[in-house]
Design an enzyme around this catalytic site. Structure first.
Site, PDB file in Angstrom:
ATOM      1  N   HIS A 117     -25.271   1.584  56.166  1.00  0.00           N
ATOM      2  CA  HIS A 117     -24.614   1.619  57.471  1.00  0.00           C
ATOM      3  C   HIS A 117     -25.577   1.340  58.620  1.00  0.00           C
ATOM      4  O   HIS A 117     -25.156   1.276  59.779  1.00  0.00           O
ATOM      5  CB  HIS A 117     -23.876   2.954  57.679  1.00  0.00           C
ATOM      6  CG  HIS A 117     -24.736   4.125  57.984  1.00  0.00           C
ATOM      7  ND1 HIS A 117     -25.106   5.053  57.034  1.00  0.00           N
ATOM      8  CD2 HIS A 117     -25.288   4.546  59.143  1.00  0.00           C
ATOM      9  CE1 HIS A 117     -25.839   5.986  57.600  1.00  0.00           C
ATOM     10  NE2 HIS A 117     -25.964   5.705  58.887  1.00  0.00           N
TER      11      HIS A 117
ATOM     12  N   ASP B 156     -24.403   4.286  49.994  1.00  0.00           N
ATOM     13  CA  ASP B 156     -24.990   4.009  51.303  1.00  0.00           C
ATOM     14  C   ASP B 156     -26.467   3.663  51.144  1.00  0.00           C
ATOM     15  O   ASP B 156     -27.354   4.443  51.480  1.00  0.00           O
ATOM     16  CB  ASP B 156     -24.793   5.224  52.221  1.00  0.00           C
ATOM     17  CG  ASP B 156     -25.107   4.918  53.670  1.00  0.00           C
ATOM     18  OD1 ASP B 156     -25.319   3.728  53.986  1.00  0.00           O
ATOM     19  OD2 ASP B 156     -25.134   5.860  54.477  1.00  0.00           O
TER      20      ASP B 156
ATOM     21  N   SER C  79     -30.591   8.062  60.267  1.00  0.00           N
ATOM     22  CA  SER C  79     -30.005   7.326  59.149  1.00  0.00           C
ATOM     23  C   SER C  79     -31.005   6.366  58.523  1.00  0.00           C
ATOM     24  O   SER C  79     -31.770   5.696  59.214  1.00  0.00           O
ATOM     25  CB  SER C  79     -28.802   6.517  59.633  1.00  0.00           C
ATOM     26  OG  SER C  79     -27.715   7.339  59.927  1.00  0.00           O
TER      27      SER C  79
END
Length: 257
Positions: free
Chosen positions: A64, A109, A203
């Site tokens: 992402h 992810d 992230s």
């Protein structure tokens, strides 16, 4: 109720790369300048993520974190006073486990980035080892990144912050995150009493256990560092065959089911 949040957040890029609206490690301390030679700052279109150098040509981060006009900075500690050996690269190729950008699917992810050219190892640039075995419950691991050091205030450090957290029973995460399967290729990690956590902007950064990258920052709670709300990390060990196959040139390699 704490809302699930994806940890990439808007970053207003300035010439100094000062952050005005991104967040990172909560409850940590400033990392030592020599503590994170593998840590990568990934940014594009006003967003930032972390990443991990796994050899001179390849970086692991979260799916992402993908975006157009991505840049990756290596050897960075202070954003305002960069190291002399800082290097910048762009992606040459990107590889994903998903054919779509449905990165919220647990355990998928992950993004593997091939750089446009290799980085040169230096005092502040060196790869982190891939895992030789998965981490066990209660293992103490390290998280790090360049974002807010408060879950409620905009306090952004110039240098990355580091914190120690624990690998937790997967049931703790399943109790909070709807749809998280017992056999998902993820790790559950944090501090049960709260106070230490990754946060928005973290992230793609590494979960480091015993000197190896074991996890990739994926999803956590909002606000960050709440009691009994650990974060979810993509489990690198379960993707080793895929990672090694891609690096070896088998670009058609498929991810584990």
């Amino acid at each position: 109720m704490v809302l699930i949040r994806v940890l990439a957040n808007l970053l207003i890029l300035q010439l100094s790369y000062a952050q005005k609206s991104s967040e990172l490690v909560i409850g940590g301390h400033p990392c030592n300048i020599n503590e994170h030679p593998f840590l990568v700052l990934v940014y594009h279109d006003g967003y930032q993520c972390g990443g991990t150098l796994i050899n001179e040509e390849w970086v692991l981060t979260a799916a992402h974190c993908d975006g157009k006009k991505m840049k990756l900075q290596f050897g960075l500690h202070s954003k305002n006073v960069p190291n002399k050996d800082k290097q910048t690269r762009v992606p040459k190729e990107k590889f994903f486990c998903l054919s779509s950008k449905n990165f919220i699917k647990w355990g998928k992810d992950i993004m593997l980035i091939r750089l446009n050219r290799s980085v040169n190892n230096s005092t502040h640039i060196a790869p982190l080892s891939l895992p030789s075995s998965p981490p066990s419950q209660n293992t103490v691991c390290n998280i790090m990144g360049w974002g807010t050091i408060s879950p409620t205030k905009e306090i952004y450090p110039d240098v990355p912050h580091c914190a120690n957290i624990n690998i937790l029973d997967h049931a703790v995460c399943r109790a909070f995150y709807p749809g998280l399967l017992e056999k998902s290729k993820t790790l559950c990690a944090g501090i049960l009493q709260g106070g230490k956590d990754i946060c928005q902007g973290d992230s793609g950064g590494p979960l480091i256990c015993n000197g190896q990258i074991q996890g990739i920052v994926s999803v956590g709670g909002n606000p960050c560092a709440e009691p009994r709300v650990p974060a979810i990390y993509t489990k690198v060990f379960d993707h080793l065959d895929w990672i090694k196959s891609i690096i070896a040139g088998n670009t058609a390699a498929t991810c584990p089911l």
